[in-house]
Design a protein around this motif. Structure first.
Motif, short mmCIF file in Angstrom:
data_model
loop_
_atom_site.label_atom_id
_atom_site.label_comp_id
_atom_site.label_asym_id
_atom_site.label_seq_id
_atom_site.Cartn_x
_atom_site.Cartn_y
_atom_site.Cartn_z
N ALA A 138 0.83 -1.21 0.00
CA ALA A 138 0.00 0.00 0.00
C ALA A 138 0.86 1.25 0.00
CB ALA A 138 -0.93 -0.01 1.21
N LEU A 139 1.97 1.20 0.72
CA LEU A 139 2.89 2.34 0.77
C LEU A 139 3.45 2.64 -0.61
CD1 LEU A 139 4.46 4.28 2.72
CD2 LEU A 139 6.26 2.56 2.77
N LEU A 140 3.86 1.61 -1.34
CA LEU A 140 4.41 1.79 -2.68
C LEU A 140 3.36 2.34 -3.64
CD1 LEU A 140 6.52 -1.49 -3.00
CD2 LEU A 140 7.32 0.80 -2.40
N VAL A 141 2.15 1.84 -3.53
CA VAL A 141 1.06 2.31 -4.39
C VAL A 141 0.86 3.81 -4.20
CG1 VAL A 141 -1.45 2.23 -4.74
CG2 VAL A 141 -0.14 0.10 -4.57
N GLY A 142 0.87 4.26 -2.95
CA GLY A 142 0.66 5.67 -2.67
C GLY A 142 1.78 6.55 -3.20
N VAL A 143 3.02 6.15 -2.95
CA VAL A 143 4.15 6.96 -3.40
C VAL A 143 4.21 7.03 -4.93
CG1 VAL A 143 6.68 7.15 -3.41
CG2 VAL A 143 5.47 6.51 -1.31
N ALA A 144 3.83 5.94 -5.60
CA ALA A 144 3.86 5.92 -7.07
C ALA A 144 3.02 7.03 -7.68
CB ALA A 144 3.39 4.56 -7.58
N ARG A 145 1.92 7.36 -7.02
CA ARG A 145 1.03 8.41 -7.54
C ARG A 145 1.67 9.79 -7.43
NH1 ARG A 145 -1.17 11.73 -9.68
NH2 ARG A 145 -3.36 12.34 -9.79
N GLY A 146 2.64 9.95 -6.56
CA GLY A 146 3.22 11.25 -6.31
C GLY A 146 4.02 11.81 -7.47
N ILE A 147 4.54 10.95 -8.35
CA ILE A 147 5.37 11.42 -9.46
C ILE A 147 4.54 12.29 -10.40
CG2 ILE A 147 6.78 10.67 -11.42
CD1 ILE A 147 7.22 8.03 -9.77
N ALA A 148 3.37 11.81 -10.81
CA ALA A 148 2.50 12.59 -11.68
C ALA A 148 1.99 13.84 -10.97
CB ALA A 148 1.33 11.73 -12.16
N LEU A 149 1.75 13.70 -9.68
CA LEU A 149 1.23 14.83 -8.89
C LEU A 149 2.22 16.00 -8.90
CD1 LEU A 149 -1.41 15.14 -7.30
CD2 LEU A 149 -0.15 14.57 -5.23
N ILE A 150 3.50 15.71 -8.73
CA ILE A 150 4.53 16.75 -8.74
C ILE A 150 4.55 17.45 -10.10
CG2 ILE A 150 7.03 17.08 -8.82
CD1 ILE A 150 6.17 16.88 -6.01
N LEU A 201 4.53 8.82 -22.05
CA LEU A 201 3.61 9.65 -21.27
C LEU A 201 2.81 8.84 -20.25
CD1 LEU A 201 2.29 12.16 -23.95
CD2 LEU A 201 3.82 12.62 -22.03
N ASN A 202 2.67 7.56 -20.49
CA ASN A 202 1.93 6.73 -19.53
C ASN A 202 2.64 6.67 -18.18
OD1 ASN A 202 -0.39 5.20 -18.97
ND2 ASN A 202 0.72 3.29 -19.26
N LEU A 203 3.95 6.92 -18.19
CA LEU A 203 4.69 6.99 -16.93
C LEU A 203 4.19 8.14 -16.07
CD1 LEU A 203 7.13 6.00 -15.21
CD2 LEU A 203 8.53 7.66 -16.46
N SER A 246 2.65 -0.53 -21.72
CA SER A 246 3.52 0.08 -20.70
C SER A 246 2.95 -0.05 -19.30
CB SER A 246 3.76 1.56 -21.03
OG SER A 246 2.54 2.28 -21.08
N ASN A 247 1.63 -0.31 -19.19
CA ASN A 247 1.04 -0.58 -17.87
C ASN A 247 1.74 -1.73 -17.16
OD1 ASN A 247 -0.94 1.38 -17.59
ND2 ASN A 247 -2.48 0.19 -18.65
N MET A 248 2.37 -2.61 -17.95
CA MET A 248 2.99 -3.81 -17.39
C MET A 248 4.32 -3.54 -16.71
SD MET A 248 2.20 -6.06 -20.81
CE MET A 248 3.16 -7.47 -20.29
N ILE A 249 4.88 -2.32 -16.89
CA ILE A 249 6.25 -2.11 -16.41
C ILE A 249 6.46 -0.78 -15.70
CG2 ILE A 249 7.21 -1.03 -18.50
CD1 ILE A 249 9.62 -3.01 -18.17
N ILE A 250 5.58 0.21 -15.90
CA ILE A 250 5.83 1.51 -15.28
C ILE A 250 5.53 1.46 -13.79
CG2 ILE A 250 5.44 2.85 -17.39
CD1 ILE A 250 2.63 3.48 -16.31
N PRO A 251 6.43 1.97 -12.96
CA PRO A 251 6.23 1.88 -11.50
C PRO A 251 5.16 2.84 -10.99
CG PRO A 251 8.24 3.10 -11.99
CD PRO A 251 7.74 2.56 -13.30
N THR A 252 4.67 3.75 -11.83
CA THR A 252 3.59 4.64 -11.40
C THR A 252 2.22 4.00 -11.55
OG1 THR A 252 3.67 5.63 -13.62
CG2 THR A 252 4.83 6.79 -11.85
#
Length: 476
Positions: free
Chosen positions: A316-328, A365-367, A408-414
């Motif tokens: 759950a922690l990783l899922v949350g942090v992953a969203r932060g990249i696009a947010l920034i 861009l999917n990243l 790319s959904n298969m590999i991007i960490p976001t």
């Protein structure tokens, strides 16, 4: 002797990507497209309206730190769904149902792992392509991990067949309502048009995914030391084949309840617009049903649920942090700048190269825009007029978008769903990247070939809208 390079923890990788995005907001020119509100209430960009921002927004270190808890809030639906699934599955494990199911499946697939892998990849791809299922696969991960372990395979095989089905299903979907329908609407072509080609390429792409997973699984089956995850603890308790309980009446009722839960979820998604909040609710109901049928007392069920949630806290922690990249990037006003910079050169390429370029652009861009529908609203209003100018039909532009988003959904960490699945299976991201990158390469080559042929044979000409060339030139 010097110690070799050690891959950082997944959390370190994600935070590093957030930091890079933060630094980029100070370097990359800030700008934006004007947007318009569509009939469905969603915002889409207007081609030709990109302008640099009058005043730059410089994010402070405090903004960077605040983005982390904000990212948790933005990804809360996936986070809580993952935690609920972990807790409910722990209850099901306590009743012996999962172990009994694994034992029963072993009787059928013990000497036919290739059939199991093909069926999972094919069925998951069908479901993702038809109704856009993604997070719904998370409950199956632990079952598949246990089954693969008992068949002398490993957790990577279980994750591979799950994510290959999910990503390929999205990439070549015939009628996914979250990607195909949205992109075709934005591109102003009939919804579900061009379905014949997408149906024709479905099986070949599924076979690419199956071949990749099975090639790896064969090596592990022959020599367990070839496993990428043999040094990692299994998320399920160890069992010998003889240690699986018989599938009794209570277990069958619990499994029927799971099937009913999944059917209810599918109905809710397709008919009522449900998503992860509602899906979490129906799985909670299944957990209560399982507790009653499995004859667990309330305290035992509560303890098992909490233990299951605890096991997935890191996921759950990783899922949350992953969203932060696009947010920034959104806060720093550089997301539209990247889209503009990547889309502009396409108008100078031949139609065939531009189609492949669209695919690559959507992949990158999917990243930063991991939402399939969100990516369509940002990129398709730009890709459609660019394609009109250089001879890429809008149907081809939609196909390029599908390939870029899905594969790319298969590999991007976001991608929160990806992080949830590998976290559930206990597979670190760097090992998954090592496994998945060759598959992405194969799918990319196949997708590029399909796009070139689609342009060559004028795919989508029958639905290409008539456009005003003067207006198109004004967008350049």
């Amino acid at each position: 002797m010097k110690e070799g390079f050690k891959v950082p923890h997944t959390l370190v990788l994600l935070l590093s990507m957030m930091l890079i995005a933060y630094i980029a907001t100070w370097i990359v020119p800030q700008g934006f497209f004007e947007t318009t509100t569509l009939d469905n209430g969603r915002q889409a960009v207007i081609p030709g309206t990109y302008t640099l921002a009058d005043t730059s927004t410089h994010l402070t270190p405090m903004d960077f730190l605040v983005a982390i808890p904000r990212a948790f809030a933005a990804a809360q639906d996936v986070i809580f769904f993952v935690l609920i699934i972990g807790g409910v599955l722990a209850i099901a494990r306590a009743t012996g149902t999962i172990d009994a199911l694994i034992g029963r499946l072993l009787e059928k697939f013990d000497h036919k792992p290739n059939l199991l892998i093909f069926m999972v990849v094919f069925c998951f791809a069908m479901a993702s392509g038809a109704i856009g299922t993604a997070g719904e696969y998370i409950p199956f991960v632990l079952i598949l991990v246990g089954l693969c372990k008992a068949m002398r395979l490993d957790a990577m095989t279980a994750v591979g067949m799950t994510i290959a089905g999910y990503g390929i299903g999205y990439g070549v979907s015939a009628f996914n309502p979250f990607t195909v329908m949205v992109a075709q609407n934005v591109a102003d072509i009939p919804v579900y048009s061009g379905i014949e080609l997408r149906l024709a390429i479905f099986l070949p792409f599924v076979l690419i995914g199956f071949h990749h997973v099975w090639s790896y699984a064969k090596k592990v089956y022959a020599d367990p030391s070839q496993s990428l995850t043999n040094h990692l603890p299994c998320p399920l308790a160890n069992h010998d084949e003889q240690g699986y309980p018989a599938l009794n009446g209570r277990h069958k009722l619990i499994l029927l309840g799971l099937i009913a839960t999944i059917c209810t979820a599918v109905w809710g998604i397709s008919q009522k617009g449900w998503y992860l909040y509602e899906l979490g609710a129906v799985f909670i109901f299944w957990g209560i049903f399982t507790t009653i049928i499995g004859q667990l007392n309330a305290d035992r069920a509560a303890n098992e649920f909490i233990e299951g949630v605890r096991d997935l806290a890191s996921t759950a922690l990783l899922v949350g942090v992953a969203r932060g990249i696009a947010l920034i990037m959104e806060d720093g006003q550089i997301l539209h700048t990247l889209v503009h910079a990547m889309s502009s050169p396409l108008s100078h390429l031949s139609a065939e190269l531009a189609a492949v370029g669209m695919f690559i652009m959507q992949t990158v861009l999917n990243l930063f825009i991991p939402s399939g529908s969100g990516q369509a609203y940002v990129t398709m209003p730009l890709m459609a007029p660019v394609g009109d100018i250089i001879g890429v039909n809008r149907q081809v532009a939609v196909l390029a978008y599908q390939f870029g988003d899905g594969f790319s959904n298969m590999i991007i960490p976001t991608n929160a769903v990806l992080m949830g699945i590998i976290g559930m299976a206990g597979v670190p991201y760097h090992l998954w990247f090592r496994f998945c990158l060759p598959l992405i390469g194969k799918l990319t080559a196949a997708a590029a070939l399909v796009l070139v042929l689609a342009v060559t044979f004028d795919y989508g000409a029958d639905v290409q809208p008539k456009v005003d060339q003067a207006n198109l030139n004004a967008t350049q």
